[in-house]
Design a protein around this motif. Structure first.
Motif, PDB file in Angstrom:
ATOM      1  N   GLN A  36       0.803  -1.218   0.000  1.00 56.74           N
ATOM      2  CA  GLN A  36       0.000   0.000   0.000  1.00 56.74           C
ATOM      3  C   GLN A  36       0.841   1.275   0.000  1.00 56.74           C
ATOM      4  N   ARG A  37       2.160   1.143  -0.072  1.00 59.81           N
ATOM      5  CA  ARG A  37       3.007   2.297   0.200  1.00 59.81           C
ATOM      6  C   ARG A  37       2.797   3.445  -0.780  1.00 59.81           C
ATOM      7  N   ASN A  38       2.216   3.188  -1.940  1.00 63.01           N
ATOM      8  CA  ASN A  38       1.983   4.274  -2.893  1.00 63.01           C
ATOM      9  C   ASN A  38       0.495   4.427  -3.231  1.00 63.01           C
ATOM     10  N   ARG A  39      -0.377   3.954  -2.344  1.00 68.05           N
ATOM     11  CA  ARG A  39      -1.802   3.949  -2.658  1.00 68.05           C
ATOM     12  C   ARG A  39      -2.525   5.148  -2.051  1.00 68.05           C
ATOM     13  N   ASN A  40      -3.830   4.977  -1.767  1.00 64.00           N
ATOM     14  CA  ASN A  40      -4.695   6.104  -1.432  1.00 64.00           C
ATOM     15  C   ASN A  40      -4.488   6.616  -0.013  1.00 64.00           C
ATOM     16  N   LEU A  41      -5.134   7.773   0.258  1.00 69.24           N
ATOM     17  CA  LEU A  41      -4.943   8.475   1.513  1.00 69.24           C
ATOM     18  C   LEU A  41      -5.758   7.887   2.658  1.00 69.24           C
ATOM     19  N   ASP A  42      -6.736   7.044   2.332  1.00 69.15           N
ATOM     20  CA  ASP A  42      -7.615   6.529   3.386  1.00 69.15           C
ATOM     21  C   ASP A  42      -6.873   5.670   4.402  1.00 69.15           C
ATOM     22  N   THR A  43      -5.741   5.137   4.011  1.00 67.53           N
ATOM     23  CA  THR A  43      -5.021   4.213   4.897  1.00 67.53           C
ATOM     24  C   THR A  43      -4.065   4.914   5.854  1.00 67.53           C
ATOM     25  N   LEU A  65      10.907  -4.207  14.316  1.00 68.36           N
ATOM     26  CA  LEU A  65      11.569  -3.074  13.678  1.00 68.36           C
ATOM     27  C   LEU A  65      11.340  -3.076  12.172  1.00 68.36           C
ATOM     28  N   THR A  66      11.244  -4.268  11.586  1.00 67.66           N
ATOM     29  CA  THR A  66      10.944  -4.344  10.154  1.00 67.66           C
ATOM     30  C   THR A  66       9.563  -3.769   9.868  1.00 67.66           C
ATOM     31  N   ALA A  67       8.603  -4.126  10.713  1.00 69.65           N
ATOM     32  CA  ALA A  67       7.250  -3.585  10.547  1.00 69.65           C
ATOM     33  C   ALA A  67       7.245  -2.075  10.735  1.00 69.65           C
ATOM     34  N   PHE A  68       7.977  -1.598  11.737  1.00 74.01           N
ATOM     35  CA  PHE A  68       8.109  -0.155  11.943  1.00 74.01           C
ATOM     36  C   PHE A  68       8.659   0.514  10.688  1.00 74.01           C
ATOM     37  N   ARG A  69       9.737  -0.050  10.176  1.00 72.33           N
ATOM     38  CA  ARG A  69      10.411   0.562   9.031  1.00 72.33           C
ATOM     39  C   ARG A  69       9.492   0.624   7.814  1.00 72.33           C
ATOM     40  N   CYS A  70       8.786  -0.469   7.563  1.00 72.51           N
ATOM     41  CA  CYS A  70       7.875  -0.486   6.410  1.00 72.51           C
ATOM     42  C   CYS A  70       6.717   0.482   6.607  1.00 72.51           C
ATOM     43  N   GLY A  71       6.216   0.558   7.835  1.00 77.04           N
ATOM     44  CA  GLY A  71       5.135   1.496   8.110  1.00 77.04           C
ATOM     45  C   GLY A  71       5.568   2.933   7.897  1.00 77.04           C
ATOM     46  N   LEU A  72       6.765   3.261   8.377  1.00 78.00           N
ATOM     47  CA  LEU A  72       7.269   4.625   8.199  1.00 78.00           C
ATOM     48  C   LEU A  72       7.590   4.913   6.738  1.00 78.00           C
ATOM     49  N   GLY A  76       6.187   7.904   4.534  1.00 79.53           N
ATOM     50  CA  GLY A  76       7.084   8.793   3.804  1.00 79.53           C
ATOM     51  C   GLY A  76       6.762   8.847   2.328  1.00 79.53           C
ATOM     52  N   ASN A  77       6.488   7.685   1.744  1.00 75.85           N
ATOM     53  CA  ASN A  77       6.178   7.646   0.310  1.00 75.85           C
ATOM     54  C   ASN A  77       4.869   8.351  -0.011  1.00 75.85           C
ATOM     55  N   ILE A  78       3.868   8.096   0.815  1.00 74.35           N
ATOM     56  CA  ILE A  78       2.551   8.642   0.503  1.00 74.35           C
ATOM     57  C   ILE A  78       2.514  10.158   0.716  1.00 74.35           C
ATOM     58  N   ALA A  79       3.433  10.665   1.572  1.00 76.27           N
ATOM     59  CA  ALA A  79       3.473  12.109   1.822  1.00 76.27           C
ATOM     60  C   ALA A  79       4.373  12.845   0.838  1.00 76.27           C
ATOM     61  N   SER A  80       5.153  12.099   0.071  1.00 75.03           N
ATOM     62  CA  SER A  80       6.120  12.733  -0.820  1.00 75.03           C
ATOM     63  C   SER A  80       5.421  13.540  -1.915  1.00 75.03           C
ATOM     64  N   ARG A  81       5.731  14.830  -1.977  1.00 77.93           N
ATOM     65  CA  ARG A  81       5.258  15.735  -3.023  1.00 77.93           C
ATOM     66  C   ARG A  81       3.738  15.780  -3.118  1.00 77.93           C
ATOM     67  N   ASN A  82       3.080  15.609  -2.016  1.00 76.65           N
ATOM     68  CA  ASN A  82       1.616  15.632  -2.021  1.00 76.65           C
ATOM     69  C   ASN A  82       1.151  16.375  -0.771  1.00 76.65           C
ATOM     70  N   VAL A  89      -0.877  13.107   7.209  1.00 74.97           N
ATOM     71  CA  VAL A  89       0.175  12.455   7.998  1.00 74.97           C
ATOM     72  C   VAL A  89       0.496  13.296   9.226  1.00 74.97           C
ATOM     73  N   TRP A  90       0.631  14.593   9.026  1.00 74.53           N
ATOM     74  CA  TRP A  90       0.964  15.480  10.148  1.00 74.53           C
ATOM     75  C   TRP A  90      -0.148  15.467  11.196  1.00 74.53           C
ATOM     76  N   LEU A  91      -1.390  15.495  10.731  1.00 74.56           N
ATOM     77  CA  LEU A  91      -2.528  15.508  11.647  1.00 74.56           C
ATOM     78  C   LEU A  91      -2.533  14.276  12.541  1.00 74.56           C
ATOM     79  N   HIS A  92      -2.268  13.125  11.959  1.00 76.84           N
ATOM     80  CA  HIS A  92      -2.369  11.877  12.714  1.00 76.84           C
ATOM     81  C   HIS A  92      -1.088  11.514  13.459  1.00 76.84           C
TER      82      HIS A  92
END
Length: 400
Positions: A36-43, A65-72, A76-82, A89-92
């Motif tokens: 889902q790292r490049n998908r919609n904002l609902d997640t 830590l792997t789960a943490f890293r993937c979650g972050l 990061g990807n979904i917030a990039s240039r959007n 992301v900031w709100l939550h």
């Protein structure tokens, strides 16, 4: 654009057994983040909730830590240039996720060898203090300080010298919390806290007279004074611990300086109307009017602790004319809750198995230098047996 959800409630920070029985669910969540790292904002909101939940899981660290890293990475990807996704992301995620994640990594990575490296990079340690000060709801900075920093007296001493006054107050509050916490100090803690006691006592002896700045209206919120007052609070709690008491009872200059400061603020409060002046009315519970709240009470409490079963200190207080000073402080004072009780405590410790101090107080009463009603109020009375005056404890419970 997805509608922002209400931020999740703060997690308690208590490490509880996770409902996940094995690592499969955690691995599935990790895979989901990757997909889902490049998908919609609902997640986004769900992702933040899950990342915060990871802190509560008792599972094997590498997978966590792997789960943490993937979650972050997903965030990061979904917030990039959007800008829309950045706002969500900031709100939550702010500030809990930013503080918690970086602090958790530091907590799990520290060991005695790496603590030495931290001594050479004090700014990182100071940043942890600052993080706890600004975000006290995040448990990881607190755990770093209690479980790592406070076990390294060299780091604490070096760091204390560079902390701002406000940061010192934060550190001292954590030391108090550690001492009075539900779990008593262990045998391994005692040698370390004896080093902390030396630092605290030395700092108080050097700085305590700075509280006199509070007699001026210009300094009633002085942060340096507040840090000094908090040192007194720490010393009160340290001397309440029998393992630390003996060291502080013989600390050079501490007893003398406490009496000096008590006398100075007592006189200052009588000479002019200021923050140390006695106010003979009681405020509602919880109403704190100034930073010197309880300062005189705590000075007398510390004197009582330092004299506990210590004949040398009992005699020294008498030699320094501390007994009349303590008795003269026994007034209703809304700025010093429980003042009478601490006077009772101090006088009992000063007179226990000390006939000279008992005789001194008895003669004060006979000469009119000590009010008989005051002595009775704090649980004592003078009895005349022939030519001798005897100070004895009354059967009455001392009045508050």
């Amino acid at each position: 654009m997805a509608a922002p959800r209400t931020p999740p409630a703060r997690l308690s920070g208590v490490m509880v057994p996770a409902p996940i029985q094995d690592l499969e669910a955690l691995r599935a969540l990790t895979a989901l983040f990757k997909e889902q790292r490049n998908r919609n904002l609902d997640t986004i909101g769900v992702a933040v909730d899950l990342i915060l939940l990871f802190r509560e899981l008792r599972v094997e660290q590498e997978s966590l830590l792997t789960a943490f890293r993937c979650g972050l990475q997903f965030l990061g990807n979904i917030a990039s240039r959007n800008e829309d996704s950045q706002s969500i992301v900031w709100l939550h995620a702010f500030p809990e996720l930013f503080v918690a994640y970086s602090s958790m990594i530091l907590f799990t990575s520290l060991n005695p060898e790496r603590m030495k490296e931290l001594e050479e990079n004090l700014n990182i340690a100071i940043d942890v203090i600052d993080a706890h000060q600004k975000h006290p709801e995040s448990e990881w900075p607190f755990l770093i300080i209690t479980d790592h920093f406070l076990k390294n007296p060299e780091l604490v001493e070096a760091m204390y010298a560079k902390l701002s006054h406000q940061e010192r107050v934060t550190l001292l509050d954590i030391i108090i919390a550690k001492i009075v916490g539900d779990e008593p100090l262990t045998k391994d803690d005692i040698p370390v806290f004896l080093c902390h006691a030396e630092l605290m006592a030395s700092a108080f002896v050097d700085q305590c007279k700075i509280v006199l700045k509070l007699t001026s209206d210009q300094h009633t919120d002085d942060e340096e004074v507040l840090a000094t007052i908090r040192l007194l609070d720490v010393l009160c709690e340290m001397t309440a611990n029998t393992e630390l008491l003996g060291y502080l009872q013989v600390f050079p200059g501490l007893l003398e300086r406490v009496i000096d400061v008590l006398r100075l603020i007592h006189v200052a409060g009588q000479d002019t109307t200021n923050i140390f002046s006695t106010s003979g009315c009681m405020r509602a519970e919880g109403d704190v009017s100034n930073m010197a709240e309880g300062f005189k009470s705590h000075l007398i409490r510390l004197l009582g602790n330092l004299c506990y079963k210590n004949k040398d200190n009992q005699d020294k207080v008498n030699e320094l004319d501390g007994i009349p000073l303590i008795l003269d402080s026994c007034n209703i004072d809304d700025s010093n809750p429980f003042l009478t009780q601490w006077v009772v405590y101090a006088i009992r410790n000063l007179t226990e198995d000390n006939s000279e101090n008992q005789d001194f107080i008895a003669k004060m009463e006979d000469q009119g230098l000590a009010d008989a009603s005051l002595l009775k109020k704090i649980g004592f009375e003078v009895e005349k047996r022939g030519e001798k005056l005897i100070l004895k404890s009354t059967s009455d419970t001392p009045q508050p």
